[in-house]
Design an enzyme around this catalytic site. Structure first.
Site, PDB file in Angstrom:
ATOM      1  N   SER A  64       0.831  -1.205   0.000  1.00 15.94           N
ATOM      2  CA  SER A  64       0.000   0.000   0.000  1.00 15.94           C
ATOM      3  C   SER A  64       0.863   1.251   0.000  1.00 15.94           C
ATOM      4  CB  SER A  64      -0.904   0.033   1.232  1.00 15.94           C
ATOM      5  OG  SER A  64      -1.777  -1.074   1.241  1.00 15.94           O
TER       6      SER A  64
HETATM    7  N1  SAH Z   1      -0.749  -4.701   4.087  1.00 16.53           N
HETATM    8  C1  SAH Z   1      -0.143  -5.033   2.820  1.00 16.53           C
HETATM    9  C2  SAH Z   1      -1.106  -4.775   1.688  1.00 16.53           C
HETATM   10  C3  SAH Z   1      -0.991  -5.811   0.635  1.00 16.53           C
HETATM   11  S1  SAH Z   1      -2.236  -5.754  -0.615  1.00 16.53           S
HETATM   12  C4  SAH Z   1       1.157  -4.306   2.601  1.00 16.53           C
HETATM   13  O1  SAH Z   1       1.367  -3.260   3.223  1.00 16.53           O
HETATM   14  O2  SAH Z   1       1.991  -4.776   1.829  1.00 16.53           O
HETATM   15  C5  SAH Z   1      -3.528  -6.735   0.071  1.00 16.53           C
HETATM   16  C6  SAH Z   1      -3.205  -8.151   0.448  1.00 16.53           C
HETATM   17  O3  SAH Z   1      -4.430  -8.776   0.844  1.00 16.53           O
HETATM   18  C7  SAH Z   1      -2.648  -9.008  -0.674  1.00 16.53           C
HETATM   19  O4  SAH Z   1      -1.429  -9.566  -0.276  1.00 16.53           O
HETATM   20  C8  SAH Z   1      -3.723 -10.083  -0.894  1.00 16.53           C
HETATM   21  O5  SAH Z   1      -3.195 -11.347  -1.263  1.00 16.53           O
HETATM   22  C9  SAH Z   1      -4.376 -10.140   0.466  1.00 16.53           C
HETATM   23  N2  SAH Z   1      -5.738 -10.685   0.486  1.00 16.53           N
HETATM   24  C10 SAH Z   1      -6.738 -10.541  -0.432  1.00 16.53           C
HETATM   25  N3  SAH Z   1      -7.843 -11.185  -0.031  1.00 16.53           N
HETATM   26  C11 SAH Z   1      -7.546 -11.768   1.167  1.00 16.53           C
HETATM   27  C12 SAH Z   1      -8.280 -12.591   2.084  1.00 16.53           C
HETATM   28  N4  SAH Z   1      -9.550 -12.969   1.857  1.00 16.53           N
HETATM   29  N5  SAH Z   1      -7.653 -13.004   3.209  1.00 16.53           N
HETATM   30  C13 SAH Z   1      -6.362 -12.660   3.477  1.00 16.53           C
HETATM   31  N6  SAH Z   1      -5.626 -11.885   2.648  1.00 16.53           N
HETATM   32  C14 SAH Z   1      -6.207 -11.452   1.508  1.00 16.53           C
END
Ligand code: SAH
Length: 213
Positions: A64
């Site tokens: 993000s």
């Molecule tokens: N907090 C992270 C954001 C990553 S983007 C950072 O700072 O890097 C969002 C993430 O949510 C992705 O890695 C994706 O695989 C995950 N995601 C999507 N749906 C999900 C679910 N149902 N349960 C757990 N993770 C999920």
């Protein structure tokens, strides 16, 4: 990759930029100044790590944007020792910010490749979440509930009911809600049955995917 004075200088600039964009919580600013974001990214992005931008982290996912991380974290009003559930571990940067604020963090990721990569990285960096779970965040973590707060870092088409029910009374849920674009939404649990809801502007996230099985 190493963490150098040059990186520290870039972090200080990024923190200043986030202050001017409205991040007022000093502890959040301090976390941005401390956490080496470039180490959470592929080395080819090193030079860009302290721009206020999202970047690819593999498996079609993104880390993000720093402003978004700071904005969501500020909404959580983290206190030391708070138990926080994070949905979407991804690169682990948001997790590291929460750990810096001395929260006990439970984090869930559904992409196995990313889950494994970030788990190794955390070991190397000595970041210690309470739990890292490979699984579906829609379900939350009933065994460790209730939580002081819950943060969802992917765009949710709707608010998962399990997450609402795993919040303490007085607890806060921060979740971007929507399909193409998301509205950052804060729920504060006022009582067993009553939730106060606030909508706090438009953001863009990768989708929160549900494992239908
Ligand atoms: N907090 C992270 C954001 C990553 S983007 C950072 O700072 O890097 C969002 C993430 O949510 C992705 O890695 C994706 O695989 C995950 N995601 C999507 N749906 C999900 C679910 N149902 N349960 C757990 N993770 C999920």
């Amino acid at each position: 990759m190493k963490d150098t004075l040059k990186h520290k200088g870039m972090r200080n600039k990024l923190a200043e930029l986030l202050s001017t964009k409205g991040i007022k919580d000093k502890r959040v600013i301090e976390a941005i100044k401390t956490i080496p974001r470039h180490l959470f990214l592929d080395s080819s992005f090193e030079d860009h790590a302290y721009q206020d931008k999202a970047f690819p982290i593999g498996a079609d996912q993104t880390i993000s944007q720093p402003y978004t991380v700071a904005f969501q974290t500020q909404l959580l009003q983290v206190k030391p020792n708070d138990s926080i559930l994070e949905i979407g571990t991804g690169s682990g940067y948001q997790t590291a910010v929460l750990l810096h604020l001395k929260a006990r963090v439970y984090t869930i990721e559904r992409q196995q490749e990313l889950f494994k990569k970030t788990r190794l990285f955390f070991n190397k960096m000595h970041y210690r979440p309470k739990k890292m779970v490979f699984g579906d965040g829609y379900k939350g973590l009933p065994d460790d509930a209730p939580f002081d707060s819950i943060i969802v870092t992917a765009g949710a088409p709707e608010v998962p009911k399990a997450l609402m029910s795993q919040l303490k009374v007085g607890g806060r849920l921060v979740i971007p809600v929507g399909v193409d674009e998301q509205v950052m939404t804060l729920f504060v649990r006022k009582s067993e049955k009553r939730f106060e809801k606030k909508e706090l502007g438009a953001f863009r996230f990768v989708p929160l995917l549900e494992d239908k099985n």
